[in-house]
Design an enzyme around this catalytic site. Structure first.
Site, PDB file in Angstrom:
ATOM      1  N   TYR A  60       0.843  -1.198   0.000  1.00 25.86           N
ATOM      2  CA  TYR A  60       0.000   0.000   0.000  1.00 25.86           C
ATOM      3  C   TYR A  60       0.883   1.256   0.000  1.00 25.86           C
ATOM      4  O   TYR A  60       0.638   2.218  -0.730  1.00 25.86           O
ATOM      5  CB  TYR A  60      -0.872   0.047   1.258  1.00 25.86           C
ATOM      6  N   ARG A  70       3.029  10.888  -9.435  1.00 27.44           N
ATOM      7  CA  ARG A  70       2.076  11.287 -10.476  1.00 27.44           C
ATOM      8  C   ARG A  70       1.349  12.569 -10.048  1.00 27.44           C
ATOM      9  O   ARG A  70       1.288  13.547 -10.782  1.00 27.44           O
ATOM     10  CB  ARG A  70       1.085  10.148 -10.727  1.00 27.44           C
ATOM     11  N   ASP A  74       1.574  16.465 -11.583  1.00 29.67           N
ATOM     12  CA  ASP A  74       0.377  17.240 -11.950  1.00 29.67           C
ATOM     13  C   ASP A  74       0.409  18.607 -11.273  1.00 29.67           C
ATOM     14  O   ASP A  74       0.150  19.637 -11.896  1.00 29.67           O
ATOM     15  CB  ASP A  74      -0.893  16.493 -11.517  1.00 29.67           C
ATOM     16  N   MET A  78       0.589  22.407 -12.955  1.00 32.28           N
ATOM     17  CA  MET A  78      -0.369  23.489 -12.719  1.00 32.28           C
ATOM     18  C   MET A  78       0.347  24.761 -12.289  1.00 32.28           C
ATOM     19  O   MET A  78       0.045  25.859 -12.749  1.00 32.28           O
ATOM     20  CB  MET A  78      -1.360  23.076 -11.628  1.00 32.28           C
ATOM     21  N   PHE A  99      -5.738  19.260 -13.224  1.00 34.78           N
ATOM     22  CA  PHE A  99      -6.181  19.523 -11.838  1.00 34.78           C
ATOM     23  C   PHE A  99      -7.204  18.498 -11.374  1.00 34.78           C
ATOM     24  O   PHE A  99      -7.300  18.207 -10.179  1.00 34.78           O
ATOM     25  CB  PHE A  99      -6.647  20.967 -11.630  1.00 34.78           C
ATOM     26  N   ASN A 120      -2.392  -0.878   8.211  1.00 38.01           N
ATOM     27  CA  ASN A 120      -2.220  -2.305   8.011  1.00 38.01           C
ATOM     28  C   ASN A 120      -0.996  -2.830   8.717  1.00 38.01           C
ATOM     29  O   ASN A 120      -1.025  -3.876   9.371  1.00 38.01           O
ATOM     30  CB  ASN A 120      -2.075  -2.596   6.516  1.00 38.01           C
ATOM     31  N   ASP A 131      -2.713 -11.020  13.043  1.00 36.98           N
ATOM     32  CA  ASP A 131      -3.061 -10.506  11.713  1.00 36.98           C
ATOM     33  C   ASP A 131      -4.346  -9.709  11.863  1.00 36.98           C
ATOM     34  O   ASP A 131      -4.868  -9.556  12.957  1.00 36.98           O
ATOM     35  CB  ASP A 131      -3.248 -11.660  10.712  1.00 36.98           C
ATOM     36  N   ASN A 138      -8.349  -8.571   3.231  1.00 31.69           N
ATOM     37  CA  ASN A 138      -7.378  -7.486   3.263  1.00 31.69           C
ATOM     38  C   ASN A 138      -6.581  -7.437   1.956  1.00 31.69           C
ATOM     39  O   ASN A 138      -6.404  -6.380   1.351  1.00 31.69           O
ATOM     40  CB  ASN A 138      -6.434  -7.728   4.448  1.00 31.69           C
ATOM     41  N   SER A 141      -8.811  -6.100  -0.705  1.00 33.53           N
ATOM     42  CA  SER A 141      -8.906  -4.640  -0.617  1.00 33.53           C
ATOM     43  C   SER A 141      -7.739  -3.991  -1.333  1.00 33.53           C
ATOM     44  O   SER A 141      -7.904  -3.054  -2.105  1.00 33.53           O
ATOM     45  CB  SER A 141      -8.854  -4.175   0.842  1.00 33.53           C
ATOM     46  N   THR A 145      -7.748  -1.656  -4.775  1.00 34.78           N
ATOM     47  CA  THR A 145      -7.207  -0.293  -4.794  1.00 34.78           C
ATOM     48  C   THR A 145      -6.214  -0.135  -5.935  1.00 34.78           C
ATOM     49  O   THR A 145      -6.242   0.853  -6.678  1.00 34.78           O
ATOM     50  CB  THR A 145      -6.510   0.020  -3.458  1.00 34.78           C
ATOM     51  N   THR A 200     -11.752  -2.586   3.637  1.00 34.03           N
ATOM     52  CA  THR A 200     -10.746  -2.288   4.658  1.00 34.03           C
ATOM     53  C   THR A 200     -11.417  -1.756   5.917  1.00 34.03           C
ATOM     54  O   THR A 200     -11.065  -2.134   7.034  1.00 34.03           O
ATOM     55  CB  THR A 200      -9.760  -1.220   4.131  1.00 34.03           C
ATOM     56  N   THR A 207     -11.304  -6.114  13.297  1.00 32.45           N
ATOM     57  CA  THR A 207      -9.982  -6.401  13.854  1.00 32.45           C
ATOM     58  C   THR A 207      -9.821  -5.750  15.226  1.00 32.45           C
ATOM     59  O   THR A 207      -9.403  -6.392  16.191  1.00 32.45           O
ATOM     60  CB  THR A 207      -8.883  -5.875  12.902  1.00 32.45           C
ATOM     61  N   HIS A 280     -17.055  14.983   2.648  1.00 37.39           N
ATOM     62  CA  HIS A 280     -16.580  15.642   3.846  1.00 37.39           C
ATOM     63  C   HIS A 280     -16.081  14.662   4.890  1.00 37.39           C
ATOM     64  O   HIS A 280     -14.980  14.830   5.401  1.00 37.39           O
ATOM     65  CB  HIS A 280     -17.562  16.660   4.430  1.00 37.39           C
ATOM     66  N   GLU A 282     -14.794  11.986   4.276  1.00 38.93           N
ATOM     67  CA  GLU A 282     -13.530  11.519   3.696  1.00 38.93           C
ATOM     68  C   GLU A 282     -12.346  12.349   4.198  1.00 38.93           C
ATOM     69  O   GLU A 282     -11.259  11.829   4.444  1.00 38.93           O
ATOM     70  CB  GLU A 282     -13.629  11.559   2.168  1.00 38.93           C
ATOM     71  N   TYR A 284     -12.028  13.593   7.055  1.00 41.67           N
ATOM     72  CA  TYR A 284     -11.680  13.101   8.400  1.00 41.67           C
ATOM     73  C   TYR A 284     -11.150  11.687   8.341  1.00 41.67           C
ATOM     74  O   TYR A 284     -10.391  11.278   9.211  1.00 41.67           O
ATOM     75  CB  TYR A 284     -12.882  13.247   9.338  1.00 41.67           C
ATOM     76  N   SER A 295      -0.094  11.492  17.827  1.00 39.95           N
ATOM     77  CA  SER A 295      -0.183  11.255  19.261  1.00 39.95           C
ATOM     78  C   SER A 295       0.892  10.273  19.707  1.00 39.95           C
ATOM     79  O   SER A 295       1.597  10.513  20.689  1.00 39.95           O
ATOM     80  CB  SER A 295      -1.564  10.704  19.618  1.00 39.95           C
ATOM     81  N   SER A 311      -9.966  12.641  26.963  1.00 45.70           N
ATOM     82  CA  SER A 311     -10.562  13.729  26.184  1.00 45.70           C
ATOM     83  C   SER A 311     -10.130  13.630  24.714  1.00 45.70           C
ATOM     84  O   SER A 311     -10.853  14.064  23.821  1.00 45.70           O
ATOM     85  CB  SER A 311     -10.217  15.095  26.774  1.00 45.70           C
ATOM     86  N   THR A 355     -11.051  19.727  17.897  1.00 46.98           N
ATOM     87  CA  THR A 355      -9.711  19.819  17.302  1.00 46.98           C
ATOM     88  C   THR A 355      -8.805  20.665  18.197  1.00 46.98           C
ATOM     89  O   THR A 355      -7.633  20.337  18.403  1.00 46.98           O
ATOM     90  CB  THR A 355      -9.794  20.419  15.887  1.00 46.98           C
ATOM     91  N   LYS A 358      -7.562  18.692  21.059  1.00 47.22           N
ATOM     92  CA  LYS A 358      -6.457  17.819  20.700  1.00 47.22           C
ATOM     93  C   LYS A 358      -5.134  18.583  20.630  1.00 47.22           C
ATOM     94  O   LYS A 358      -4.115  18.124  21.143  1.00 47.22           O
ATOM     95  CB  LYS A 358      -6.732  17.139  19.344  1.00 47.22           C
ATOM     96  N   PHE A 416      -7.438  24.369   2.181  1.00 50.49           N
ATOM     97  CA  PHE A 416      -7.476  22.905   2.301  1.00 50.49           C
ATOM     98  C   PHE A 416      -6.108  22.272   2.098  1.00 50.49           C
ATOM     99  O   PHE A 416      -5.857  21.189   2.609  1.00 50.49           O
ATOM    100  CB  PHE A 416      -8.607  22.265   1.484  1.00 50.49           C
ATOM    101  N   HIS A 417      -5.201  22.990   1.419  1.00 50.66           N
ATOM    102  CA  HIS A 417      -3.836  22.458   1.387  1.00 50.66           C
ATOM    103  C   HIS A 417      -3.162  22.626   2.743  1.00 50.66           C
ATOM    104  O   HIS A 417      -2.347  21.802   3.144  1.00 50.66           O
ATOM    105  CB  HIS A 417      -3.025  23.110   0.271  1.00 50.66           C
TER     106      HIS A 417
END
Lengths: 659, 341
Positions: A60, A70, A74, A78, A99, A120, A131, A138, A141, A145, A200, A207, A280, A282, A284, A295, A311, A355, A358, A416-417
C-alpha cells in the site's frame, strides 16, 4: 465495437506522447529486468499472493509513494502553467485534466493508500494480534485499490482523462457537457477502489473489536489504533454513499438515465449532496489516523504518556459525528435559506472545538517532557503551527456569509492544502520515519531526513501562503490562465517557486530511501526509539507470525511499562506453541485483475463485453467458496530459533540506540 | 534546534504582518464598494482578529514548550514525570473554543440573514430586477422592465438596490462581484437571488468561480455603476439603437463560445425562462467533444430545443464518421478559447 486506434490512444499532445513513450519503456524495462534477474517467482510467492498484513501494508505504501509522483507532477504542471499571466504551456483542456487528476490521485491514491498502508502494518502489532480479522479480504482490498488506481492512471494515455474536477459536479460531469469517456474513468475507477476501501473499513472495525490481545481494553489502546478504529467506522458509514452516487453517475453516463442531468427531470444538486455526504467525512478519514500517529510519535519523543487520553478519545468520536453533519458548507452559495446556512455554519465551526482540545493536549504532552528532535518528531512538531493556520482559515470559511467571498477562490485552495498537507502528509512522513525500522530493519538517514523536512516545509509555506492573498484579491480556482491586469502575476510566481522547493523536498525523501536501503546500519535492535507501544516488542523486521506468544496488557503504553518494570522475560522453550497462519492465495490478485478488465470495458461503454468479463468476478467468488485450504502451522523449533536470535541481538541494539 | 525556532518565529511574524496588513491593502475583498460587501468584510475582519488571537496564543505556547523542554546535553538523565492529564485544564481548553465559536456564530448568523435582504437604508427604494442567465461561456443580463438585454456586461444605477435573479442555461456557474457582494450559484431550472447596492459610479469585475469546462477562465463580465441620469440615458440609447435579438440568434448564442459584449433591445425572456423547471434544454453535447480520446455515446434529449422542427440533428450514437465532421464545426464555434482573452 469499431475501435479507431487514433481515438483509443490519446494523441496530439507532445507532453502526453512523451509520457506514453516513457511508460512503454519503463514497462518493458521492468518486465525485462524481472525476467533477467529471475524475480517473478519471488514476487509472486512472497508479495503478490501474500495475506500477511505487514506485506500488504508495505505494498500500500509503495502504491502511495508512486502515486505521489504522479500527483506531484500534476501539481508542478499546474504551478508552471499559472506562474506567469497568459502562459501557453498547457491549454485549457489539458489544465482541466491535470487539476482533476491531481485532486483525485492525491486524496484517493496517495493519502488513502499511505494511511491504510501504515494502519495495516501497525494496527495488528499495536493491539498484539497475529493478523487482521480477515487476511484474505485485506489482500482483496489492496488489489482492488491497485486496480482502481491503474484504471484511473491509464486514462490520460488511453481514451482521455476526466476533466470535470475531482468533485465532478453535475451537470458538467454528465454526457451533456462531457460527452467523451474521460469521466467514465472517474466513475468506474473510484468505484473499484472504493469497494476496496469499504472492505478495509469493515476489516479494521472487526480487527480492533475482536483481535485485541489479553487485557487490552478499549481505553488501553494506543491512540493510533483508536483513530484508525473511528476512521474505519466513518469509512463504513460514508463509502456506501459514494458507491451509490458513483453507480448513479455510471447509469447517467453509460445508460442514459437522468439522476443528475438537467434534462429528463434530473437534479444536479443531488450529486453535490451525495458527493459531499461522502466527501466531507472523507477529509476526516484521512486526517484522523494521521492525528493518531502524531499522538503516538509525540508521546514517544517527549517521553511522556499522551496528555488527556480520555478527552482525546472523546474528541475523535465528536469529530467523527460532526464530520457527517457539515457537508452543506461545500455549497453555502447554492441559494440555501439563511436558516440552513446558519445551521451548517455552526456545525462546521463546532469541529474546531474537539480539534482545539487535541492541539492543547499535544502541547501539554510535550510540557515537562524531554523532547528529542528526530526527523519523525520534527514532522510532528511542524504539524502544529501549520495546521493551526489551516484550522483558523477553516473557521473563517465556515462562516457562510464570509464564504460568499471565499468560495471557489484560491483562498479556499490554500486553506485545504494547509489542512491536508500538515494534517495528513506531515504525519505520514513522521510515521514513515518512525515505523520504517520496524518495517525494514534499518532506519532512514536522519541527516537526509532533515533536508527532506526543511525543503518540504519551507516549500509548502512558500507555495500556499500566497494563495490566501490571491484568493482575497479575487483569483478563482481552476482557471488555467489570467491576464496581467489582474495583478496576480508576482504572487503566482512566488507560489510556483515554492512548489519547486516542495518537490525538491520530496526528492530528498526518495534519495533517503535509496541511500538508507544501501547504507543504513542493520543492527538496530527491536526498539530503536525507546518507544511505548506493543509493536516495538516484536523483532525488527517483524517475523511473519508477529508475536511468538501474545503479550498481556495491564496499562496504557504497555510496552513502556514492561520495560520500566523489567517484565520483558526471555521466552522459554515450553511457553512456545505452534502458530496457525493462513496460506497465500492468488484469488485477491486475480479479482483485482478481473475487476480492472471489466471496469475498463465498462469505461469504454462496451457493456456486453464488460458483463461477460464480470462473470470472471463471479467465478473468483465461486472458487473462493470452494477453497478448503485451512492454512499452516509454524513449527515450535522454528519459532524458538528465530526468537532467541533476535532477542540476543535486541539487547545490543538497545544499548546502541537509546540515549 | 535554533533553526526551527527561528523559522517558526519568522513564520509567525510574516503571517501576522501579512494578515494585519490585510486591512489596508488593495485586495478586492478588503475594498468593498457597496453595503453588502461591506457587511461581509466587517464579519471577515472580526473573524481575522479573533483567529489571529488564537494563532498567537497557540504559536506562543508551542514555541515556549518546544524550547523549554527540548533535550539538551545537561538534561539527558531527566526522566519526565508520569502525567495523565488534568480535568480542569482540559475543561478550560474545551470551554474557550466554545466561547470563541459562540462569539463568531452570533455575527455570522446575523450577517447571513442581513445579506439575504435589501440592505438597510435602501428598503424604500424599489429594487431594479435584472435576470442573469449564465451559459457556456458568457453572461446574459436581461432587464425585464426596461426590455433590454446585454451580454458580458451589466450597467446598474448607483445607490439603488439591484435584485439579481440568477439561473443558468446549462452547466452550473457562480455569479461573483467581489467588490459589491458575495457570490451565488446559477443553476439550470432553478433560480437563486442576490441583492446588492453600489455606493458610487465605477467599474467592477464580475466573474464565474464555479468550474464549467474549457472556456471557464474567460468567463468575466464588467459591472458598470452609473449615476441615475447616465443610466437612464444609457437605457434610452439602447432602446433606440440596439438591434433586436431573434430566437435563432439566441440559440446560436447559447452554443459553447466566447462572445464579447452584445446589446439587444429585447430580452430572451420572451421565449424562454431557464429558471422554469419545465423549460426546454439548450444543450449541444456534440459541441463539447474534446477532439481527442474515445468519443463515447451521446444520448438524445427529448427536451431539447432542437426537437421543435421534429428532426433531431444529433442522433449519431457514437457514429465516428459524423463525430469527425462535428468536431471541425466545434473548432469554429469555440472561437479561440485556447488563445486567451
Amino acid at each position: 465495437m469499431g475501435i479507431k486506434w487514433d481515438e483509443f490512444f490519446v494523441t496530439g499532445d507532445p507532453l502526453i506522447f512523451a509520457s506514453q513513450i516513457g511508460i512503454a519503456l519503463t514497462l518493458v524495462g521492468a518486465l525485462a529486468g524481472l525476467t533477467y534477474f529471475k524475480k517473478w517467482n519471488y514476487l509472486w510467492s512472497e508479495w503478490f499472493t501474500t495475506v500477511d498484513h505487514k506485506k500488504i501494508g508495505i505494498m500500500y505504501i509503495l502504491l502511495g509513494v508512486v502515486m505521489f509522483f504522479r500527483g506531484g507532477i500534476d501539481g508542478l504542471m499546474m504551478k508552471g502553467q499559472t506562474a506567469v499571466p497568459e502562459n501557453e504551456f498547457l491549454n485549457a483542456q489539458h489544465y482541466n485534466e491535470v487539476f482533476t487528476t491531481h485532486g483525485v490521485i492525491m486524496i484517493l491514491f496517495v493519502a488513502m493508500p499511505l494511511l491504510i498502508g501504515l494502519m495495516n502494518f501497525v494496527i495488528p502489532l499495536q493491539i498484539g494480534a497475529r493478523d487482521v480479522a480477515f487476511p484474505q479480504l485485506n489482500a482483496l482490498s489492496f488489489w482492488l485499490t491497485v486496480s482502481g488506481a491503474a484504471l484511473f492512471n491509464i486514462s490520460f494515455i488511453i481514451g482521455g482523462s476526466p476533466d470535470a474536477g475531482w468533485t465532478s459536479y453535475f451537470p458538467l460531469a454528465g454526457k451533456e457537457f462531457s460527452p467523451g469517456i474521460g469521466n467514465n474513468f472517474y466513475a468506474v475507477a473510484l468505484q473499484i477502489a472504493g469497494a476496496g476501501t469499504l472492505m478495509t473499513g469493515i476489516n479494521f472495525v472487526v480487527t480492533v473489536l475482536k483481535m485485541r490481545t489479553k487485557g487490552m481494553t478499549l481505553m488501553k489502546m494506543p491512540m493510533f489504533t483508536w483513530t484508525s478504529f473511528i476512521t474505519s467506522i466513518i469509512i463504513v458509514a460514508s463509502f456506501p454513499i459514494f458507491t451509490v452516487a458513483l453507480a448513479l453517475m455510471t447509469f447517467d453516463r453509460t445508460f442514459g438515465t437522468h439522476f443528475f442531468t438537467i434534462s429528463g427531470g434530473g437534479m444536479d444538486m443531488l450529486w453535490a449532496n451525495l458527493f459531499w455526504l461522502w466527501g466531507h467525512p472523507e477529509v476526516y478519514i484521512v486526517v484522523l489516523p494521521a492525528f493518531g500517529m502524531l499522538s503516538d510519535i509525540i508521546s514517544t519523543f517527549a517521553r511522556k504518556t499522551l496528555y488527556g487520553y480520555k478527552s482525546m478519545v472523546i474528541s475523535i468520536v465528536m469529530i467523527s459525528v460532526l464530520s457527517m453533519l457539515v457537508w452543506v458548507h461545500h455549497f453555502f452559495t447554492m441559494g440555501n435559506s439563511a436558516g440552513v446556512n446558519s445551521f451548517f455554519s455552526i456545525t462546521t465551526m463546532a469541529i474546531a472545538i474537539p480539534t482545539g482540545v487535541k492541539v492543547f493536549n499535544w502541547l501539554f504532552t510535550m510540557r515537562k517532557g524531554r523532547i528529542k528532535f528526530t526527523t519523525a518528531m520534527l514532522w510532528a512538531l511542524a504539524f502544529v503551527p501549520n495546521f493551526v493556520i489551516g484550522g483558523v482559515t477553516g473557521v473563517m470559511l465556515a462562516m457562510a456569509a464570509a464564504d460568499y467571498q471565499y468560495h471557489n477562490t484560491l483562498f479556499l485552495v490554500a486553506h485545504f492544502h494547509y489542512v491536508l498537507i500538515p494534517g495528513v502528509v506531515f504525519p505520514i512522513f513522521a510515521g514513515l520515519y518512525f515505523w520504517w525500522p520496524k518495517m525494514f530493519g534499518y532506519m532512514l538517514n536522519e541527516k537526509i531526513g532533515k533536508w527532506h523536512f526543511w525543503l518540504f516545509v519551507v516549500g509548502f509555506n512558500v507555495t500556499f501562503m500566497p494563495m490566501f492573498f490571491l484568493g482575497l484579491d479575487g483569483a478563482v480556482r481552476r482557471a488555467y490562465t489570467y491576464s496581467a491586469e489582474t495583478g496576480f502575476g508576482p504572487l503566482m510566481m512566488i507560489s510556483a517557486v515554492g512548489s519547486v522547493i516542495l518537490a525538491a523536498g520530496f526528492a530528498a525523501l526518495v534519495y533517503n530511501i535509496y541511500w538508507s536501503a544501501r547504507n543504513a546500519d542493520r543492527n538496530i535492535g527491536n526498539d530503536p526509539w525507546d518507544a511505548r507501544t506493543l509493536e516495538w516488542a516484536t523483532a525488527t523486521p517483524v517475523q511473519h507470525y508477529n508475536f511468538a506468544s501474545l503479550p498481556e496488557v495491564t496499562k496504557l503504553d504497555a510496552f513502556w511499562h514492561m520495560k520500566k518494570n523489567n517484565e520483558l522475560q526471555p521466552l522459554t522453550e515450553d511457553e512456545i506453541e505452534e502458530i496457525h497462519l493462513p496460506s497465500n492465495t492468488w484469488i485477491p490478485i486475480y479479482m483485482g485483475v478481473i475487476f480492472g478488465i471489466s471496469g475498463f470495458l465498462l469505461v469504454f461503454e462496451w457493456t456486453i463485453a464488460a458483463g461477460i468479463a464480470a462473470l470472471g468476478i463471479l467465478a473468483g467468488l465461486a472458487f473462493r467458496s470452494f477453497d478448503y485450504d485451512e492454512g499452516f502451522h509454524v513449527h515450535k523449533d522454528e519459532i524458538f530459533e528465530t526468537e532467541s536470535k533476535w532477542r540476543k541481538s535486541a539487547k545490543k541494539g538497545v544499548k546502541n540506540h537509546v540515549s | 534546534m535554533k533553526k526551527s525556532k527561528l523559522f517558526l518565529v519568522s513564520l509567525t511574524s510574516i503571517i501576522a504582518v501579512l494578515l494585519l496588513s490585510g486591512c489596508e491593502n488593495n485586495m478586492v475583498v478588503f475594498n468593498p464598494e457597496g453595503p453588502i460587501a461591506r457587511q461581509i468584510l466587517e464579519l471577515i475582519n472580526f473573524s481575522i482578529a479573533l483567529m489571529l488571537l488564537v494563532t498567537v496564543v497557540v504559536f506562543g505556547l508551542f514555541g515556549f514548550i518546544v524550547w523549554k523542554y527540548r533535550e539538551k546535553k545537561d538534561n539527558m538523565d531527566y526522566e519526565p514525570p508520569e502525567e495523565h492529564g488534568s480535568t480542569v485544564l482540559e475543561i478550560i481548553w474545551t470551554v474557550i473554543p466554545i466561547l470563541i465559536i459562540v462569539a463568531l456564530t452570533i455575527p455570522t448568523v446575523k450577517t447571513i440573514y442581513a445579506i439575504d435582504e435589501i440592505p438597510k437604508g435602501y428598503e424604500n427604494k424599489e429594487p431594479l430586477v435584472i435576470n442573469v442567465t449564465s451559459a457556456d461561456w458568457k453572461w446574459i443580463f436581461s432587464y425585464p422592465e426596461q426590455g433590454i438585454e446585454t451580454v458580458n456586461y451589466v450597467n446598474i444605477p448607483e445607490d439603488r438596490p439591484i435584485d439579481f435573479r440568477l439561473t443558468s442555461a446549462g452547466t452550473m456557474q457562480s455569479f461573483w462581484i467581489p467588490a459589491l457582494a458575495g457570490q451565488k450559484y446559477t443553476m439550470a431550472k432553478a433560480e437563486t437571488q442576490l441583492y446588492l447596492v453600489a455606493d458610487n459610479p465605477g467599474s467592477y469585475v464580475g466573474k464565474n468561480t464555479n468550474f464549467n469546462g474549457q472556456g471557464y477562465a474567460g468567463m468575466e463580465f464588467e459591472v458598470l455603476s452609473q449615476t441615475q441620469e447616465d443610466w437612464d440615458q444609457w437605457i434610452k440609447d439602447v432602446k433606440e439603437t440596439a438591434p433586436k435579438m431573434t430566437l435563432q440568434e439566441y440559440e446560436k448564442m447559447l452554443e459553447p463560445s466566447h462572445l464579447g459584449r452584445k446589446t439587444f433591445s429585447n430580452t430572451h425572456l420572451e421565449w424562454v425562462d431557464h429558471s422554469d423547471p419545465h423549460s426546454k434544454n439548450y444543450t449541444n453535447p456534440e459541441m463539447y467533444d474534446r477532439g481527442h480520446g474515445w468519443p463515447g455515446k451521446i444520448f438524445e434529449d427529448k427536451d431539447n430545443y432542437k426537437n421543435k422542427d421534429g428532426n433531431n440533428e444529433h442522433s449519431n450514437h457514437g457514429n465516428n464518421e459524423d463525430m469527425k465532421h462535428k468536431e471541425s464545426e466545434t473548432e469554429d464555434s469555440h472561437g479561440g478559447d485556447h488563445s486567451g482573452h
